[in-house]
Design an enzyme around this catalytic site. Sequence first.
Site, PDB file in Angstrom:
ATOM      1  CG  ASP A 229      -1.905   1.133   1.257  1.00 17.27           C
ATOM      2  OD1 ASP A 229      -2.554   1.346   0.216  1.00 17.27           O
ATOM      3  OD2 ASP A 229      -2.038   1.814   2.292  1.00 17.27           O
ATOM      4  CG  HIS A 234       2.474   6.614  -1.550  1.00 18.05           C
ATOM      5  ND1 HIS A 234       2.037   6.927  -2.798  1.00 18.05           N
ATOM      6  CD2 HIS A 234       1.355   6.258  -0.851  1.00 18.05           C
ATOM      7  CE1 HIS A 234       0.714   6.777  -2.866  1.00 18.05           C
ATOM      8  NE2 HIS A 234       0.292   6.366  -1.688  1.00 18.05           N
TER       9      HIS A 234
HETATM   10  C1  BG6 Z   1      -2.889   5.907  -0.132  1.00 17.54           C
HETATM   11  C2  BG6 Z   1      -2.970   4.639   0.672  1.00 17.54           C
HETATM   12  O1  BG6 Z   1      -2.243   5.681  -1.351  1.00 17.54           O
HETATM   13  O2  BG6 Z   1      -2.152   6.879   0.616  1.00 17.54           O
HETATM   14  C3  BG6 Z   1      -3.635   4.911   1.998  1.00 17.54           C
HETATM   15  O3  BG6 Z   1      -3.715   3.675  -0.055  1.00 17.54           O
HETATM   16  C4  BG6 Z   1      -2.934   6.028   2.744  1.00 17.54           C
HETATM   17  O4  BG6 Z   1      -3.685   3.742   2.803  1.00 17.54           O
HETATM   18  C5  BG6 Z   1      -2.765   7.240   1.845  1.00 17.54           C
HETATM   19  O5  BG6 Z   1      -3.727   6.371   3.851  1.00 17.54           O
HETATM   20  C6  BG6 Z   1      -1.874   8.278   2.518  1.00 17.54           C
HETATM   21  O6  BG6 Z   1      -1.880   9.437   1.725  1.00 17.54           O
HETATM   22  P1  BG6 Z   1      -1.634  10.857   2.375  1.00 17.54           P
HETATM   23  O7  BG6 Z   1      -1.582  11.801   1.231  1.00 17.54           O
HETATM   24  O8  BG6 Z   1      -2.783  11.113   3.296  1.00 17.54           O
HETATM   25  O9  BG6 Z   1      -0.336  10.763   3.154  1.00 17.54           O
END
Ligand code: BG6
Length: 463
Positions: A229, A234
Amino acid sequence: MSKILPHSLFVIFGATGDLAKRKLIPALFSLYNKQVLENVSILAIGRKPLSSVEFRTYLQNEAIIKTESLDDRDDFFSKIDYLDLPINDQNGYEPLSQFTRMYPEKNIVFYLSTPPELFEPIVAGIANAWVNTPFSRVAFEKPFGSDLESAKKLNDFVTQTFSEDQIFRIDHYVGKETIQNILAFRFANALFEPLWNNHYIDNIQITATESLGVENRGTYYDHAGALRDMVQNHLFQVLALVTMEPPHSLTSTAIHDEKIKVIHSLRLEKYLPAHVVFGQYAGYRNELWIPETSRTETFAALRLEVHNWRLKGVPIYLRTGKALAEKKTKVVIEFRKNASILYNEQDELDRNRIIFEISPYEGISVGFNVKEYGETKNTRAVWSEFIQTTESPEAYERILSDLLLGDHTLFTRWDMIEESWKIVDHLVHCKENCPILHPYEKGTHGPDAVDYLLAMDEREWYE
Ligand code: BG6
């Protein structure tokens, strides 16, 4: 950012889903408010049998839009059309084909904000309805595959209809202002660039913690876990920006070429189990849709190295997890310690550090030592901070705008997806064969073992 976006038809699949109401529609509204969306028509597609008027009422109730003017909001909604399609029936896309005929002069952007299992049926439906032209584009929300094999299968399928130039794989982290600032900070400053190597950097820490648990996403999350995930996409994107070599220009290809080199150079330790920590928060198995016996990791931390001239030997620690003490995304670059010879003979000198704060605060801080006031030989650490004072646009605003402009820079190229799945598949394999899934209490910093990961190297997380 103030460029008027080109004539386009923006088609959202999954328009009644969570992402559309929380991120996509608000981002489009913000672009509309900036008056750059006037040449863009929006078509929302879902499976619910709604008329356009009913869909607009749904948006009035559900879309998370911050505005003082409901008239502006409703004016924007009035420009959105809705079509219900039997998404899974690839012969049922004729209504889409009819609709697009009303916009013969426009580029069409298909945005797939649906569960990943619908990606192939939708691409097949688009192909069957002959609505793909050389000028159309297709954008995929993450996850692109759930492992290397499924990602390859999906990519092979999609590339039968769309060329790589038409494909945009989304990673919204790359659209965040401070994450985009990493390259500017590194390559626009003579002060920092020469220090960005293993002679001066001691270690790099990348953190993305969240205070929320899985909420209502259990069905997806229990098959994904923190590695798939957050890490595969990321965190690897952030890691690539922090460690890559300077690209020869800021073109999309030049940047992607450098990013992929870093991912190729990533090395996992030979004895991997000692360099990974997996955890699960207490109560996870009682969440909606989660099996009582689930071994899905809601927390993952790992130690990696980039095996190249610049950074070989510099440990890179990643950690991410849900239901933790706070929502925090940041990168800490720790420099080597100065010998305490002239100053601080009793206490060690503090390390110099650079911190990229990504969320919830946005900014960059540089930590250095100054003489303690009134003292001769003792120092204290101080910070020089750049704080992003204007409210940054949501990452999705930038992502959607670049998508409409056809700029690939902030999207993930296929080779990066492929290479990162190779590493994550290996980590998942290690997790599945690793007997230890550390439990941790909600609202804490995660399992204690995450501290040992750094303690083994005589280092600690910088909080
Ligand atoms: C998403 C994930 O890609 O990114 C989520 O699937 C996560 O689980 C989210 O909560 C976090 O994104 P941000 O921008 O809130 O840090």
